[in-house]
Design a protein around this motif. Structure first.
Motif, PDB file in Angstrom:
ATOM      1  N   LEU A  17     -27.091  28.895  20.140  1.00  0.00           N
ATOM      2  CA  LEU A  17     -25.792  28.268  20.376  1.00  0.00           C
ATOM      3  C   LEU A  17     -25.463  27.278  19.254  1.00  0.00           C
ATOM      4  O   LEU A  17     -24.315  27.212  18.786  1.00  0.00           O
ATOM      5  CB  LEU A  17     -25.785  27.547  21.730  1.00  0.00           C
ATOM      6  CG  LEU A  17     -24.411  27.049  22.182  1.00  0.00           C
ATOM      7  CD1 LEU A  17     -23.499  28.222  22.514  1.00  0.00           C
ATOM      8  CD2 LEU A  17     -24.530  26.124  23.386  1.00  0.00           C
ATOM      9  N   ARG A  18     -26.450  26.503  18.816  1.00  0.00           N
ATOM     10  CA  ARG A  18     -26.196  25.573  17.701  1.00  0.00           C
ATOM     11  C   ARG A  18     -25.823  26.344  16.446  1.00  0.00           C
ATOM     12  O   ARG A  18     -24.919  25.944  15.697  1.00  0.00           O
ATOM     13  CB  ARG A  18     -27.433  24.708  17.462  1.00  0.00           C
ATOM     14  CG  ARG A  18     -27.748  23.762  18.622  1.00  0.00           C
ATOM     15  CD  ARG A  18     -28.869  22.805  18.279  1.00  0.00           C
ATOM     16  NE  ARG A  18     -29.350  22.127  19.483  1.00  0.00           N
ATOM     17  CZ  ARG A  18     -30.499  22.407  20.101  1.00  0.00           C
ATOM     18  NH1 ARG A  18     -31.282  23.361  19.624  1.00  0.00           N
ATOM     19  NH2 ARG A  18     -30.841  21.764  21.186  1.00  0.00           N
TER      20      ARG A  18
ATOM     21  N   GLU B  38     -24.458  29.323  16.344  1.00  0.00           N
ATOM     22  CA  GLU B  38     -23.132  29.891  16.527  1.00  0.00           C
ATOM     23  C   GLU B  38     -22.047  28.852  16.275  1.00  0.00           C
ATOM     24  O   GLU B  38     -21.015  29.153  15.637  1.00  0.00           O
ATOM     25  CB  GLU B  38     -22.998  30.457  17.947  1.00  0.00           C
ATOM     26  CG  GLU B  38     -21.658  31.122  18.209  1.00  0.00           C
ATOM     27  CD  GLU B  38     -21.547  31.701  19.617  1.00  0.00           C
ATOM     28  OE1 GLU B  38     -20.483  32.296  19.917  1.00  0.00           O
ATOM     29  OE2 GLU B  38     -22.501  31.561  20.407  1.00  0.00           O
ATOM     30  N   TYR B  39     -22.250  27.641  16.752  1.00  0.00           N
ATOM     31  CA  TYR B  39     -21.248  26.602  16.548  1.00  0.00           C
ATOM     32  C   TYR B  39     -21.047  26.311  15.065  1.00  0.00           C
ATOM     33  O   TYR B  39     -19.898  26.205  14.581  1.00  0.00           O
ATOM     34  CB  TYR B  39     -21.657  25.325  17.286  1.00  0.00           C
ATOM     35  CG  TYR B  39     -20.669  24.196  17.150  1.00  0.00           C
ATOM     36  CD1 TYR B  39     -19.392  24.295  17.685  1.00  0.00           C
ATOM     37  CD2 TYR B  39     -21.013  23.033  16.463  1.00  0.00           C
ATOM     38  CE1 TYR B  39     -18.475  23.254  17.559  1.00  0.00           C
ATOM     39  CE2 TYR B  39     -20.108  21.987  16.332  1.00  0.00           C
ATOM     40  CZ  TYR B  39     -18.839  22.108  16.878  1.00  0.00           C
ATOM     41  OH  TYR B  39     -17.944  21.080  16.749  1.00  0.00           O
ATOM     42  N   GLU B  40     -22.137  26.193  14.325  1.00  0.00           N
ATOM     43  CA  GLU B  40     -22.019  25.936  12.889  1.00  0.00           C
ATOM     44  C   GLU B  40     -21.356  27.114  12.179  1.00  0.00           C
ATOM     45  O   GLU B  40     -20.541  26.927  11.255  1.00  0.00           O
ATOM     46  CB  GLU B  40     -23.404  25.658  12.287  1.00  0.00           C
ATOM     47  CG  GLU B  40     -24.035  24.357  12.753  1.00  0.00           C
ATOM     48  CD  GLU B  40     -23.136  23.155  12.473  1.00  0.00           C
ATOM     49  OE1 GLU B  40     -22.501  23.112  11.399  1.00  0.00           O
ATOM     50  OE2 GLU B  40     -23.066  22.255  13.340  1.00  0.00           O
TER      51      GLU B  40
ATOM     52  N   ARG C 196     -17.623  26.937  12.777  1.00  0.00           N
ATOM     53  CA  ARG C 196     -16.991  25.886  11.968  1.00  0.00           C
ATOM     54  C   ARG C 196     -16.776  26.368  10.537  1.00  0.00           C
ATOM     55  O   ARG C 196     -15.696  26.157   9.963  1.00  0.00           O
ATOM     56  CB  ARG C 196     -17.855  24.628  11.993  1.00  0.00           C
ATOM     57  CG  ARG C 196     -17.921  23.954  13.365  1.00  0.00           C
ATOM     58  CD  ARG C 196     -18.787  22.718  13.330  1.00  0.00           C
ATOM     59  NE  ARG C 196     -18.202  21.675  12.483  1.00  0.00           N
ATOM     60  CZ  ARG C 196     -18.858  20.574  12.096  1.00  0.00           C
ATOM     61  NH1 ARG C 196     -20.131  20.395  12.461  1.00  0.00           N
ATOM     62  NH2 ARG C 196     -18.261  19.676  11.338  1.00  0.00           N
TER      63      ARG C 196
ATOM     64  N   PRO D 258     -13.544  26.422  16.946  1.00  0.00           N
ATOM     65  CA  PRO D 258     -14.589  25.585  17.540  1.00  0.00           C
ATOM     66  C   PRO D 258     -14.068  24.177  17.792  1.00  0.00           C
ATOM     67  O   PRO D 258     -13.387  23.598  16.934  1.00  0.00           O
ATOM     68  CB  PRO D 258     -15.688  25.589  16.468  1.00  0.00           C
ATOM     69  CG  PRO D 258     -14.953  25.809  15.182  1.00  0.00           C
ATOM     70  CD  PRO D 258     -13.755  26.652  15.506  1.00  0.00           C
TER      71      PRO D 258
ATOM     72  N   ASP E   5     -16.016  21.625  20.062  1.00  0.00           N
ATOM     73  CA  ASP E   5     -16.985  20.590  20.443  1.00  0.00           C
ATOM     74  C   ASP E   5     -18.344  21.219  20.652  1.00  0.00           C
ATOM     75  O   ASP E   5     -18.463  22.420  20.951  1.00  0.00           O
ATOM     76  CB  ASP E   5     -16.521  19.917  21.741  1.00  0.00           C
ATOM     77  CG  ASP E   5     -17.173  18.561  21.987  1.00  0.00           C
ATOM     78  OD1 ASP E   5     -18.001  18.131  21.148  1.00  0.00           O
ATOM     79  OD2 ASP E   5     -16.858  17.931  23.011  1.00  0.00           O
ATOM     80  N   HIS E   6     -19.378  20.404  20.468  1.00  0.00           N
ATOM     81  CA  HIS E   6     -20.749  20.791  20.825  1.00  0.00           C
ATOM     82  C   HIS E   6     -21.433  19.526  21.329  1.00  0.00           C
ATOM     83  O   HIS E   6     -21.361  18.474  20.697  1.00  0.00           O
ATOM     84  CB  HIS E   6     -21.494  21.348  19.608  1.00  0.00           C
ATOM     85  CG  HIS E   6     -22.907  21.788  19.930  1.00  0.00           C
ATOM     86  ND1 HIS E   6     -23.961  20.915  20.060  1.00  0.00           N
ATOM     87  CD2 HIS E   6     -23.415  23.021  20.159  1.00  0.00           C
ATOM     88  CE1 HIS E   6     -25.062  21.577  20.362  1.00  0.00           C
ATOM     89  NE2 HIS E   6     -24.751  22.857  20.420  1.00  0.00           N
TER      90      HIS E   6
ATOM     91  N   MET F 161     -21.164  24.463  24.051  1.00  0.00           N
ATOM     92  CA  MET F 161     -20.219  24.647  22.951  1.00  0.00           C
ATOM     93  C   MET F 161     -18.844  24.871  23.546  1.00  0.00           C
ATOM     94  O   MET F 161     -18.679  25.648  24.498  1.00  0.00           O
ATOM     95  CB  MET F 161     -20.629  25.855  22.103  1.00  0.00           C
ATOM     96  CG  MET F 161     -19.669  26.148  20.958  1.00  0.00           C
ATOM     97  SD  MET F 161     -20.168  27.592  19.995  1.00  0.00           S
ATOM     98  CE  MET F 161     -19.780  28.926  21.147  1.00  0.00           C
TER      99      MET F 161
ATOM    100  N   THR G 101     -14.866  25.984  22.730  1.00  0.00           N
ATOM    101  CA  THR G 101     -13.995  26.657  21.771  1.00  0.00           C
ATOM    102  C   THR G 101     -12.628  26.896  22.389  1.00  0.00           C
ATOM    103  O   THR G 101     -12.419  26.699  23.590  1.00  0.00           O
ATOM    104  CB  THR G 101     -14.572  28.020  21.319  1.00  0.00           C
ATOM    105  OG1 THR G 101     -14.461  28.967  22.398  1.00  0.00           O
ATOM    106  CG2 THR G 101     -16.012  27.907  20.876  1.00  0.00           C
TER     107      THR G 101
ATOM    108  N   GLU H 124     -22.456  34.859  18.400  1.00  0.00           N
ATOM    109  CA  GLU H 124     -23.866  34.498  18.473  1.00  0.00           C
ATOM    110  C   GLU H 124     -24.697  35.199  17.408  1.00  0.00           C
ATOM    111  O   GLU H 124     -25.674  34.644  16.901  1.00  0.00           O
ATOM    112  CB  GLU H 124     -24.409  34.835  19.870  1.00  0.00           C
ATOM    113  CG  GLU H 124     -25.848  34.417  20.103  1.00  0.00           C
ATOM    114  CD  GLU H 124     -26.298  34.690  21.525  1.00  0.00           C
ATOM    115  OE1 GLU H 124     -27.506  34.609  21.778  1.00  0.00           O
ATOM    116  OE2 GLU H 124     -25.439  34.980  22.383  1.00  0.00           O
TER     117      GLU H 124
END
Length: 852
Positions: free
Chosen positions: A270-271, A273-275, A278, A291, A293-294, A303, A305, A382
């Motif tokens: 998940l981290r 995927e968030y990066e 972004r 995106p 927030d995380h 996360m 979106t 992901e």
């Protein structure tokens, strides 16, 4: 329960228990085992005990979780404590078993459990948990959803439950597990996804947490509006940002859980995927959800979106694909193909933008594509990763390239996924085509019957498959033969189906069946040897003596362990024993079925259904009465019918949730009552059955095309056309009642129910959950009524079965439920297809547990 993927680990051809896997990775073994302690393998667990160690029937069970990389160390500490306290325990035996239980698609109630400890009393449980909390200080592990954590620990959990299994076999064939509650009553030992001790049992180890206040659930300023998809990784939600009012999408990752085969956890992915989102959103805005927030709340990562409004492509195909609807015609097929090309072209553009930004998307499948009013959008990044980095080998079944496809460029993975999307839009046949690419010729024939598949769409769909592979030509009738000489072609094809079925019945391995067969029993009609024998006998096929001998030996040895029912247990086994001429053995087993405690203490209590309960036992009794003339069997059938009638509304005696259909609903009971009335001449049984059918029709779902369909139950609202649950099974009963007691309501409903079965494609070919059952029901109706159009539709459905057949050295095989492995059983495998073909080609001699 470990799901289809768990049962697909041990054998490349057939489903098998995970415990049969060779090469399960490193085995977990505690060091310093004291004298007198011995270990035994128990499925995927290793159990430890010693002489004099007491294991009570129930109590406070202690579970210890662990991270995979710390499993050996945690086991050593747990084992030392249990050896010192002389408490029995077990642990996951090997690394692959650990990965399956903690997998992102693993079973939520079981996930997180690494060690299970069985203290003989509350004081020992407390002492052990206090010691383990000290000795495992600093360790972290998944939270076990069915348990509560011991205060102060990150890995020690507990729940109240059974230590030894009590309760016998349920009507559905699964093993019951009972526990005595605080009032001394036997109640189910429920293993769910929340801490729920039996009534009257209070938690002695921790104060009750404060009650959840009423009102909305708000996490870090986001109000949860709807759960979108629960999973072992965590889940996903539709939510509202309370600060701005914006509707958002939230994806959750549970700590130290949701593993994939590369050992990454859900939180790590998940981290990442968030990066990735972004970076992509900065580079190519609009190509991915924005995106927002995380954050971490308690131990879970979240996360946030943009929420993409629309339908998943999977849901869109279910509603729009003309293959699963009636009456679309040439214009409807042509319009659908135009929409398909629009979607494929849009995805091509999106992937091109992602690739030019230096990324590979990685998991293109219909659930990760949203169809919106503005066009297709990609969600769930992901698996998306920079091309310069290692390939993230994650992909949905059928949409990731198999090992046989060379990765000739950095974007081959995505190119294959888009090709698979195109094939899904034409006809989702990935699992068959990956094993037998030449079957595409039959797919193309069927998909283009009403309107040709556009060449550009077809080329995209078949880019990675050789549709000119000659392998199927030796055993499958050509598309032209199917059109010009259908009955002759299907007769030869049925012979290859029989040969393939017999080729799977090796004495050197268990019967190839589906996962639920291993979780119930592999002797019964539905999932086991009885159903295979029944199909061979009905179709006049040669039955190997070894097979008959094995069946009789197992029927004798396992009789007391079988549930009572016709489709899942002893009544069905009794029927097949009678088919084999073993009437004495059949009578003894039916008597055992009628006394089974799962049926209740008298006829009408317990379960009433055809698949598992009194209606099925009554049907088997009618079969034995026909074979022996013994009045006792007819009396048993009448007693079953009278008991069901005494219920009035049978809802409580049906399958869970007011189930519909042949196996678990009112239609199956009505079918039994029809056969009983034909035997006794008593109109009251027909009148009762008619009331049940009218109540079943009250629950019908009206489709957009005017057809009538049926859901599983009150909760699941899927419109199903199938024999086991759905329109085809209901049609069997409606057809017989309309012939016996014509009435306006059934006369009006029956054509609309049959319209839902007039298809040539289903997700699987099998008898109960697929196309073979539709062919069977259509042929059955055509024979009883003389309906020529229905006979033609049955032949069409039978021709449609050819595209699922995978040639092997003996004949052809069919992929069973889940489409991961071949199967022989009646439910979804080769035996059911053989029976349906025989019914279409040869008429009443193909009756399946109906001609009682």
């Amino acid at each position: 329960m470990i799901g289809f993927h768990g049962y697909a680990q041990a054998d490349p051809e057939y489903y098998a228990p995970l415990s049969g896997l060779t090469g399960a990775g490193r085995r977990f073994t505690p060091g310093g085992v004291p004298g007198g302690w011995t270990s035994t393998d128990q499925d995927i667990w290793t159990r430890w005990t010693a002489d004099g160690v007491e294991v009570p029937d129930q109590g406070w069970k202690v579970h210890v979780s662990a991270r995979l990389e710390r499993a050996d160390a945690v086991l050593g500490i747990v084992a030392r404590a249990c050896f010192a306290e002389r408490v029995a325990f077990k642990h996951i035996a090997a690394e692959t078993f650990f990965l399956v239980l903690h997998h992102k698609h693993g079973p939520r109630p079981q996930s997180g459990k690494f060690c299970a400890i069985y203290p003989p009393d509350e004081a020992t449980a407390r002492r052990l948990m206090e010691r383990l909390t000290r000795d495992l200080a600093g360790e972290q592990g998944p939270y076990i959803l069915s348990d509560r954590r011991f205060p102060g620990s990150g890995v020690v959990h507990y729940r109240y439950g059974a230590f030894r299994r009590r309760g016998g076999t349920r009507p559905d064939g699964t093993l019951a597990s009972l526990v005595r509650d605080g009032h001394g009553r036997d109640v189910p030992d429920t293993r769910g996804v929340s801490f729920a001790p039996p009534a009257g049992i209070t938690d002695p180890f921790a104060p009750e947490p404060p009650a959840t206040p009423p009102g909305p659930v708000v996490i870090n300023g986001y109000e949860i509006l709807q759960a979108v998809q629960p999973s072992n990784s965590g889940g996903s939600y539709k939510a509202r940002d309370t600060r701005t009012g914006r509707v958002v999408f939230i994806k959750e990752a549970r700590a130290h859980n949701g593993l994939y085969w590369d050992r990454t956890t859900a939180a790590q992915r998940l981290r990442r995927e968030y990066e990735t989102l972004r970076e992509l959103h900065r580079a190519v805005p609009g190509v991915c959800p924005e995106p927002l927030d995380h954050f971490t709340e308690w131990e879970h990562d979240f996360m946030v979106t943009e929420f993409v409004e629309g339908d998943s492509l999977h849901a869109w195909m279910a509603r729009h694909a003309p293959l699963v609807q009636a009456g679309r015609g040439a214009a409807g097929h042509t319009a659908y193909h135009v929409e398909c090309l629009t979607i494929v072209d849009r995805l091509d553009v999106l992937l091109g933008r992602i690739h030019r930004a230096g990324y590979r998307y990685g998991d293109l499948n219909p659930r990760n594509v949203m169809v919106t009013p503005e066009g297709a959008r990609l969600v769930d990044f992901e698996s998306c990763a920079p091309v310069a980095g290692p390939l993230v080998r994650m992909g949905a079944q059928g949409y990731a390239p198999p090992d046989s496809v060379p990765l000739t460029g950095p974007f081959t993975w995505d190119d294959y996924g888009l090709s698979a999307i195109a094939l899904a839009l034409v006809m989702p046949m990935h699992d068959v085509v990956s094993r037998s690419p030449g079957n595409l010729r039959w797919v193309r024939r069927e998909a283009g019957r009403h309107a040709p598949v556009p060449g550009r769409l077809w080329r995209r769909a078949t880019r990675f498959h050789d549709e000119h592979d000659p392998a199927p030509d030796k055993v499958l009738p050509s598309p032209d033969d199917l059109d010009e000489r259908p009955r002759e072609s299907l007769t030869r094809f049925a012979g290859h189906v029989r040969d393939g079925l017999l080729g799977m019945l090796s004495p050197d391995r268990p019967l190839p069946t589906v996962p639920h067969g291993f979780e119930t029993n592999t002797l019964c009609v539905t999932y086991g040897l009885a159903g295979v024998l029944h199909a061979l006998l009905v179709t006049g096929s040669h039955v190997p003596p070894e097979l008959t001998g094995r069946f009789l030996a197992r029927a004798t040895a396992e009789r007391d362990a079988l549930p009572p029912g016709l489709h899942i247990g002893a009544a069905g086994v009794s029927w097949v024993l009678a088919d084999l001429g073993l009437l004495g053995e059949a009578e003894d087993l039916l008597a055992t079925a009628a006394r089974h405690p799962a049926l209740g203490d008298r006829a009408g209590t317990g379960t009433a259904t055809l698949g598992e309960g009194w209606a099925g036992v009554g049907m088997a009794a009618l079969r034995l009465h026909r074979g022996t003339g013994d009045q006792r069997h007819l009396d048993l059938a009448v007693r079953a019918a009278d008991g069901i009638a005494s219920l009035g509304d049978p809802r409580a005696a049906l399958g869970a949730g007011n189930a519909r259909g042949l196996l678990h609903g009112r239609s199956g009971i009505a079918l039994f009552l029809h056969r009983l009335a034909a035997r006794t001449g008593e109109e009251r049984h027909l009148a009762h059955g008619l009331r049940l059918l009218h109540a079943e029709l009250d629950l019908a779902l009206e489709l957009k095309d005017g057809a009538l369909s049926f859901a599983d139950d009150d909760t699941a609202r899927r419109a199903l056309p199938y024999l086991g649950t759905g329109s085809a099974g209901v049609a069997l009963a409606l057809t017989r009642y309309q012939a016996a007691v014509p009435g306006e309501r059934i006369a009006a409903a029956l054509p609309r129910v049959l319209a839902d079965t007039a298809k040539t494609y289903c997700g699987v070919p099998g008898l109960y959950p697929g196309l073979a059952g539709l062919a069977f029901a259509l042929a059955d109706h055509a024979e009883i009524t003389g309906d020529a159009a229905c006979a033609h539709a049955a032949l069409d459905a039978a021709r449609g079965l050819v595209k699922y057949a995978v040639p092997d050295g003996h004949g052809v095989r069919f992929l069973g439920d889940g489409s991961l492995r071949f199967s022989a059983e009646l439910w979804s495998g080769g035996a059911g297809v053989l029976l349906a073909l025989h019914r279409v080609l040869h008429g009443a001699s193909g009756h399946f547990l109906l001609d009682a």
